[in-house]
Scaffold this motif. Sequence first.
Motif, mmCIF file in Angstrom:
data_model
loop_
_atom_site.group_PDB
_atom_site.id
_atom_site.type_symbol
_atom_site.label_atom_id
_atom_site.label_comp_id
_atom_site.label_asym_id
_atom_site.label_seq_id
_atom_site.Cartn_x
_atom_site.Cartn_y
_atom_site.Cartn_z
ATOM 1 N N TYR A 35 0.811 -1.216 0.000
ATOM 2 C CA TYR A 35 0.000 0.000 0.000
ATOM 3 C C TYR A 35 0.849 1.273 0.000
ATOM 4 N N HIS A 36 1.792 1.367 0.910
ATOM 5 C CA HIS A 36 2.556 2.614 1.050
ATOM 6 C C HIS A 36 3.406 2.890 -0.184
ATOM 7 N N ARG A 39 0.999 4.017 -2.977
ATOM 8 C CA ARG A 39 0.549 5.389 -2.692
ATOM 9 C C ARG A 39 1.647 6.393 -3.026
ATOM 10 N N GLU A 49 -4.782 9.736 -5.411
ATOM 11 C CA GLU A 49 -4.546 8.632 -4.480
ATOM 12 C C GLU A 49 -5.707 7.646 -4.431
ATOM 13 N N VAL A 52 -5.234 4.359 -6.386
ATOM 14 C CA VAL A 52 -4.148 3.463 -6.006
ATOM 15 C C VAL A 52 -4.669 2.045 -5.791
ATOM 16 N N TRP A 54 -3.249 -1.882 -4.635
ATOM 17 C CA TRP A 54 -2.131 -2.518 -3.963
ATOM 18 C C TRP A 54 -2.479 -3.952 -3.594
#
Length: 114
Positions: A35-36, A39, A49, A52, A54
């Motif tokens: 995720y990070h 992002r 965003e 996104v 993930w």
Amino acid sequence: MITTSEKMAVILTENGNVPFGAVFTGRLLAHVSGYHVARMIAVVNGRDESSVQWDELNLYATDSGKYICQRVTGQAGEQDIYQGEALDSEDEVIKFFGNGWLARELLIEASLKS
């Protein structure tokens, strides 16, 4: 918080509401999330965003000696998509997750060969 030494019962699902059919007693070997990184890539590239997407990868070991592999694909505002399999060997685990960077992180965390 779940630690890798705790016993737990887990229910995996596929496509949100359809049971994957794996209820087991075992332990979480590893969990990783992209995720990070996803992002950060969106922000750097000026994308919204909310677009996104993930993956999160989970690897469990059952008390009966099998591996339960789970991939969860998420996107903001959308229902998560679940995929999972019960496998017998480390080689099958590696094949399920593939050889991407997130899969390699999972294998390292789980102390499996990569």
